[in-house]
Scaffold this motif. Sequence first.
Motif, mmCIF file in Angstrom:
data_model
loop_
_atom_site.group_PDB
_atom_site.id
_atom_site.type_symbol
_atom_site.label_atom_id
_atom_site.label_comp_id
_atom_site.label_asym_id
_atom_site.label_seq_id
_atom_site.Cartn_x
_atom_site.Cartn_y
_atom_site.Cartn_z
ATOM 1 N N ARG A 1 0.837 -1.198 0.000
ATOM 2 C CA ARG A 1 0.000 0.000 0.000
ATOM 3 C C ARG A 1 0.878 1.256 0.000
ATOM 4 N N TRP B 1 0.991 6.906 9.299
ATOM 5 C CA TRP B 1 0.700 6.362 7.969
ATOM 6 C C TRP B 1 0.937 4.848 7.947
ATOM 7 N N ALA C 1 -1.954 3.185 9.616
ATOM 8 C CA ALA C 1 -3.102 3.186 8.713
ATOM 9 C C ALA C 1 -2.954 2.101 7.648
ATOM 10 N N ASP C 2 -1.736 1.907 7.145
ATOM 11 C CA ASP C 2 -1.512 0.854 6.146
ATOM 12 C C ASP C 2 -1.767 -0.527 6.740
ATOM 13 N N ALA D 1 -3.802 -1.160 9.121
ATOM 14 C CA ALA D 1 -5.247 -1.259 9.328
ATOM 15 C C ALA D 1 -6.022 -1.205 8.021
ATOM 16 N N GLU D 2 -5.282 -1.085 6.889
ATOM 17 C CA GLU D 2 -5.869 -0.997 5.548
ATOM 18 C C GLU D 2 -6.829 0.190 5.444
ATOM 19 N N SER D 3 -6.418 1.302 6.040
ATOM 20 C CA SER D 3 -7.161 2.560 5.929
ATOM 21 C C SER D 3 -6.486 3.447 4.900
ATOM 22 N N ASP D 4 -7.285 4.285 4.231
ATOM 23 C CA ASP D 4 -6.726 5.151 3.199
ATOM 24 C C ASP D 4 -5.862 6.254 3.795
ATOM 25 N N THR D 5 -6.267 6.815 4.933
ATOM 26 C CA THR D 5 -5.501 7.870 5.597
ATOM 27 C C THR D 5 -5.528 7.619 7.104
ATOM 28 N N ASP E 1 -6.162 8.268 11.045
ATOM 29 C CA ASP E 1 -7.143 9.013 11.826
ATOM 30 C C ASP E 1 -6.508 9.431 13.152
ATOM 31 N N HIS F 1 -4.719 6.706 15.127
ATOM 32 C CA HIS F 1 -3.404 6.337 14.612
ATOM 33 C C HIS F 1 -2.347 7.347 15.065
#
Length: 503
Positions: free
Chosen positions: A418, A475, A478-479, A481-485, A487, A490
Amino acid sequence: MPLARAWSVALIGLDGRLVEIEADIGAGMPGTKLVGLPDAGLREAKDRVRAAVRNSGQKWPDTHVTLGLSPADLPKVGSGYDLSIAVAVLSASGSVPATKLLGTVLLGELALDGRLRPVRGVLPALLAARENGYRRAVVPVESLFEGGLVDGIEVGGAERLTEVVAWLCGDQELVRPGPQKEAVEPDAPDLADVVGQPEARWALEVAAAGGHHLLMTGPPGVGKTMLAKRLPGLLPPLSADQALQVSTVHSVDGSLDSSSPLSRVPPFVAPHHSISVAALVGGGSGIAMPGAISKAHHGVLFLDEAAEFGGERLESLRTVLEEGEVRIARSRGVVRYPARFQFVLATNPCPCAPPRDVDCCCTPNARRRYLSKLSGPLLDRVDLRVRMRPITAMSAHERAEPEPTATVRERVLRARDRAAKRWAERGWLTNAEVPGPALRRDYALPAEVTRLLDRSLDRGALTARGADRCLRIAWTLADLAESDTPDADHVAAALEFRDRRAA
């Protein structure tokens, strides 16, 4: 006045410079003069080469021989010029034709009986020759495995000077590199061997996913070294270009393994705390050699008992951690070696280091002096800090079954993928490589997400560099957790990893 030329390669760090060897046979008393800034080992080449030529059945000129190494102002170090000097003299005397010398580099040390001995740095020398348009190279047979790593140049190997002479005369062919051996990679230690330590295991996973530096603090025997040794098993395999860079450093150092010269496993280097600064960062007389940090390029540098290394050794790493290369200045010039690695430190919380903090017999001043060896500027460059706790249960029924390396590695590889896709246009591979200005300007997070980070900066609990590293960790979280950005959670978790009390 017969004159002939041959070519070799001088190494300044990992950078190769083509050297032209001119042999002039003129009138005068018999003797050999070598000019062109040779070092002590190279000045002895005229005696080695003369004996090798005679013991190979060839005639050494009985008049004056002048050998010039150009560029004349470039320091020449080592014995790798012996073969090119011998061939230049034989060509000048008419013993061998010069037709094959143009466009050919010759590397190797000569024994007195004419045997060709291997030298360090054959791989970067061949890469430099290819970049300069040379299409052939002659190396010792023992170095052919390095020649097989370089495409676009014809490499031949010889065991003796007589074989090179026969090749120049067109009487025989040189040995060619065989097919590249499939590297036999050793089995990596498994994370399932580590008992407990969920916080440290999570920190190790985050470090692997984002390429972050890590500090583990805890009493002896809790698994700090075991965890560090399992980090390479979580990392993705090296690309072909990265593996070649690692092999180039080991070639200059003389430690390249002929059985697996192009290993795809990230290197793991763990020097002892008694190591000298020169051995750690590189150095030595004349042209500096690579140190342990360069051998860990694209891998892991692990300092166990970090507080025992002393301030001089640890502080020498500060600039390297930021720039990813080491520059060593000497009177004869500056050499650069790559040193982009993941930095892992492990330390005890105090000199006596009991299993439990309540049993510590150190005074507060003694504890402060011990941990102050890890200076604030150095710790500010370490992304993740984790405090490890004593093991309270060894029985399997009293603890959860730990995850194996394979399971954790799958999550790490997905997170790295990602990140690589996100930064592909900028040329970055991991979150740890992203400069702070890019994170703040081009990938700025909303104010409500970074509010806790801003508050820490306002209180002086965090430096600007520390804030950038928190963003990188966020970041990575987030990666994973497979999140786009990232929060706010994080960012808060990233701040927890930066807690100085964990040091």
